[in-house]
Each structure stands twice: as C-alpha cells, then as structure tokens.
Scaffold this active site. Structure first.
Site: not given
Length: 328
Positions: A49-50
């Site tokens: 997840l960024d």
C-alpha cells in the site's frame, strides 16, 4: 563438529494482524514496526500500500505467511477521490502536473463512462509503480530520470461506483478489483476519456481478500495494547533512561486473527486428533461423511484448534501439500 543453527529470535507467533495503515508510513516500515512490537520471529504483508494511501494492510506472522498468496489473489476494495483538471507524472499528488484542462465533467458524463472500466479491461500501470522492468522497479527508473515504458495488461474491475461529488473539481469513487489493478490508472484514464484529466488526491483500501473493514486495527490501538503489557520500572531504572519492555503479550495477541481466516474461500476439512496427527506428518487421510467431496482442487484442514494444512481432495482423501507445523 557440525554447528547448530541459530535459534530464531522472537516469539513463534502465528496469525494475521489487519492493520489500518496511516498515511505517510510505507508497507515495509509497517511490517518492521509490528514485527518489533509483537517480538515476532517472522512477518510479511499481503499487498503493498503506497505511503500516501491509508487503510488495510494485512500483516502475517509465522506460519500465516504461507497464506499470503491467497490473500493477495483475493479481491480488494478501494475508496478514492479524484481531482479533475490536472494529470500528474505519478497519477497522485506527489508528482508535478503534466496536463491540465479548464473543463469539469458533469455527473452524467462520469456515470456514462464508468461501464467502460468494469469487467476485464486493458490498463497501463502508473510509471511510478512497483512493476519490475528488466529487474528494476518502475518507480526507481522514473525517479532516476529514465523514460519508463510499461506494457499494458488485462486486469479485472468487479465494481466501480461514483459515491459523491463534493464539488465540481472532485469526485469520490469506490472500486472492487482483482490483483494488479491500479486505481491511480483508473483515475488517469477516466480523466483522459472525459477530456478534463485527473489524478488521485486521497486513497484508502477497505478490504483485501477475506478481510473486511471491521477487522482493521490502528497503530494507536496496538500501542495502547503494548503499553498494557509493559513491565513496570522502578525509579532508578526510569532515571537511568531504561525502556520498559513488553512482558505480557496477551493484550496485543487479542488482535491476532487465526491464519485460517485468510482461506475462507476454500473448502474446510475438519480433522479429528488422530487425522490431524497424520496430516502433520505429511500423510493423506480418508474423509468420512455423506457431505465430504470426492474431489476438490484446493482445500484447507483444521485440527487441534488451528490451521493444519493446505492441500487437495482426491478420491475422497485429503492430501496435504503445505503443512503448518508451528503453534501460536
């Protein structure tokens, strides 16, 4: 004389913690933080997840890491906000603007386009993504100034809905999609199709595989649980700058989800104690009962109150392929 292998450092804890990752924290950093907090021997995550995104980051400990591929292959749900009028190099707020437009789309125009993004669609991942090109991450190449050419690929979007229009400049969507789908690319392509350009300004993941939004726990909640289990220091230790260690992990372990929860889409085989012992030794067992299937390509077996193995059912017998030997 043969040297003995080093004893693994940490607790042999097994299971999942479904972290509600805050913005600004990288996925690898989040895993490292929880591994230290739980003093776990082994940890990994299911789906990067960024740092600019928030939401669900399932983190596996111990034997649960063997179930990571099943979670990563599951559907994922994202809630994201698109700002119209500009396209950026990163398809989010991190990169500079490369295209802009004064026009803003109507709600009707947006709704008319959404069906084009549902089902199996062709998508070019963002240049700033974790896609590997000749062994290098695309974002590393892009940051070094190299021209990044990423081939398009087929991804699956099961659902894409417009949730609200806070104002003319923004729109909030929810997408349910398969592995490898980039919602930043959906925002980019939708903006191009609408003739107004667009990029993501807020992104939150709310579901991954079998895990739902209500399963998530925040870092603050985990830190509070850790504090409950910390040793008490005397005045002398406090003055010396000593750090209180977690000695009672029960409050933290209350947030650990059984590894079998990641496999809820598979057929479950409940084993007796005798059968569980045979499967743990790598042996097949005959399944009894009228409802037991004769064949099943993939199933999981439980016994002794925990996940025992993943395998297949052939001619009425469960054959283990991957055995879970650790005990949490």
């Amino acid at each position: 004389m043969a040297r003995r292998g080093k004893k693994p450092k940490g607790r042999p804890i097994n299971g999942w913690v479904i972290l509600d990752k805050p913005k600004g924290l990288g996925s690898t950093d989040a895993v490292a933080k929880l591994k230290r907090l739980y003093f776990a021997q082994k940890a990994g995550h299911a789906g990067t997840l960024d740092p600019l995104a928030s939401g669900m980051l399932p983190i596996a400990f111990g034997d649960a890491t063997k179930t990571v591929p099943y979670v990563m292959d599951g559907r994922k749900t994202y809630r994201f906000t698109v700002r119209w009028g500009a396209e950026t190099t990163t398809d989010d707020t991190e990169g500079p603007v490369v295209e802009s437009a004064e026009m803003r789309p109507s709600e009707e125009a947006i709704l008319d386009r959404l069906p084009d993004y549902i089902g199996e669609i062709e998508q070019v991942p963002p240049r700033f993504s974790a896609i590997k090109i000749d062994g290098e991450r695309a974002y590393d190449l892009a940051r070094s100034g190299e021209e990044v050419e990423i081939a398009s690929r087929i991804v699956t979007v099961h659902r894409l809905e417009l949730l609200e229009r806070p104002d003319d400049d923004t729109a909030v969507f929810e997408a349910e999609c398969g592995k490898g789908t980039y919602v930043r690319a959906i925002a980019r392509d939708l903006g191009r199709d609408l003739g107004c350009f667009g990029h993501v300004i807020d992104l939150r993941r709310t579901a991954v595989g079998a895990f739902e939004e209500e399963d998530m726990v925040t870092l603050d909640e985990l830190m509070e649980a850790a504090d409950e289990g910390r040793e008490e220091l005397d005045e002398e230790q406090v003055e010396a700058g000593a750090t209180a260690r977690v000695t009672d992990f029960e409050p933290l372990d209350d947030y650990v989800v059984d590894a079998a929860e990641a496999l809820s889409d598979l057929y479950e085989v409940s084993l007796s104690e005798e059968q569980a012992s045979r499967v743990l030794s790598g042996n097949p067992v005959l399944l009894r009962g009228r409802d037991a299937p004769a064949f099943c390509e993939e199933a999981f077996a439980t016994g002794h109150g925990r996940l025992i193995a993943i395998g297949a059912i052939e001619q009425g017998s469960f054959h283990p392929r991957r055995v879970f030997g650790g005990r949490g």
